[in-house]
Write an enzyme that holds these catalytic residues in place. Structure first.
Site, PDB file in Angstrom:
ATOM      1  CB  ILE A  13      -0.976   0.016   1.197  1.00  0.00           C
ATOM      2  CG1 ILE A  13      -1.877  -1.212   1.183  1.00  0.00           C
ATOM      3  CG2 ILE A  13      -1.822   1.295   1.182  1.00  0.00           C
ATOM      4  CD1 ILE A  13      -2.845  -1.329   2.346  1.00  0.00           C
ATOM      5  CB  THR A 121      -1.976  -0.772  10.474  1.00  0.00           C
ATOM      6  OG1 THR A 121      -0.921  -0.010   9.890  1.00  0.00           O
ATOM      7  CG2 THR A 121      -1.444  -2.113  10.941  1.00  0.00           C
ATOM      8  CG  HIS A 177     -12.115  -2.341   7.685  1.00  0.00           C
ATOM      9  ND1 HIS A 177     -12.772  -2.245   6.489  1.00  0.00           N
ATOM     10  CD2 HIS A 177     -10.847  -2.718   7.383  1.00  0.00           C
ATOM     11  CE1 HIS A 177     -11.937  -2.553   5.506  1.00  0.00           C
ATOM     12  NE2 HIS A 177     -10.772  -2.852   6.024  1.00  0.00           N
TER      13      HIS A 177
END
Ligand code: APR
Length: 310
Positions: A13, A121, A177
């Site tokens: 990323i 993260t 999430h």
């Protein structure tokens, strides 16, 4: 003077973030990784400097393992950590990444205490909470990147199923999430047309499920590692809204203090992001069913955050 973007973690990323930030001329860029990976970080930075003549951007891009180099950064994007492997849940990652976030929090607190910080993260809800607690930064300065990505996935799948432009699909995803995140079909539109009027309930349910499992779907396909293009773009959109004071309303993982009945937890909610960082959290009146789903995700977030013992 150019703005400065510090990328903590120069892996999959991190390197896409660096490329996007450079191409969009967001500012000078620092890619920071662990000492063992300082040379690859320097190499990626140099490669991007050499891409600039054809990429048409001006930026100073460096790789480092020394936090001194992030001094005065305007934006810090944190991807440092171990990625999720096939068969691993985000929670399995918690212990190992918590330690890494501790080291990152120290470095950022010391050298970039005014930066707008985006945590990527995983497990996200716990890592952004830990970073907030460990730095003691104001809540306006710390957000987690999750809802922006979850919403991108929701929009992408709707466009793919209906054969419409993804640009015209608008909607949002609330909550943690994880697999019990809450996409909101009732509030999703395609060019202003309510989703429920152009898609069957079966199709909508299928897309909700796919959105919830989207991270896992990619992990399974990769076999090793997790998604990187879409997470990077999502973080860039949030950073740009801050740097350019765009005041975009994006779902992000923010500290709730009473909103949605949540107190002291970071959770995915619609956030206005501008020059002051997190400027506002919008509350949506939910139906009973939506609220029941939200309570479930809040329970999961509480559990994961509890495991940080912070
Ligand atoms: N300081 C700085 N960088 C670190 C540290 C640390 N203490 N510990 C690890 N890193 C670096 C690794 O060396 C690696 O280069 O973080 C980078 C992480 O990159 P990848 O392993 O390629 O992971 P990536 O796919 O980028 O995902 C990063 O984002 O979406 C989440 O689940 C994903 O937690 C993972 C994170």
């Amino acid at each position: 003077m150019r703005k400065k973007i510090a990328l903590i973690g120069g892996g999959q990323i991190g390197q896409i973030l660096a490329m996007l930030a450079a191409q969009r001329e967001m500012g000078d860029i620092v890619i920071l990784d662990i000492p063992e990976l300082e040379n690859p970080a320097k190499g990626k930075a140099l490669d991007l400097m050499e891409m600039a003549p054809h990429g048409n951007y001006d930026a100073n891009i460096i790789g480092t393992s020394d936090y001194k180099d992030i001094a005065g950064a305007d934006v810090v994007i944190i991807t440092a950590g171990k990625p999720r492997q096939a068969g691993m849940t985000r929670e399995d990652l918690l212990a190992v990444n918590l330690q890494i976030i501790g080291a990152v929090a120290n470095g950022v607190k010391q050298y970039a205490p005014k930066a707008f910080c985006l945590v990527v993260t995983n497990p996200l809800d716990a890592m952004v909470y830990a970073f907030y607690k460990m730095t003691g930064f104001p809540k306006s300065q710390v957000l987690g990147m999750a809802g922006t990505l979850d919403t991108a996935r929701w929009r992408a799948f709707i466009a793919m199923e209906l054969g419409v432009s993804v640009v015209d699909v608008a909607g949002t995803v609330l909550g943690g999430h994880g697999p019990d995140m809450v996409p909101l079909p009732r509030l999703t539109t395609v060019g202003g047309v309510p989703l429920a009027e152009i898609a069957s309930k079966e199709l909508i349910d299928k897309i909700v499920l796919r959105t919830r499992e989207a991270g896992t779907e990619i992990v399974k396909l990769f076999g090793k590692g997790s998604a990187f293009f879409s997470p990077a773009w999502s973080a860039i959109v949030m950073a740009e809204s801050y740097l350019k004071d765009k005041k975009r309303v994006l779902p992000a993982c923010a500290l709730c203090e009473g909103e949605y009945g949540v107190n002291g937890l970071f959770m995915g909610v619609p956030c206005l992001i501008g020059a002051k960082g997190l400027e506002k959290i919008y509350e949506i009146k939910l139906t009973e069913e939506e609220n029941a789903q939200l309570q479930k995700t809040i329970g999961s977030v509480k559990k994961t955050v509890g495991e940080t013992k912070l």
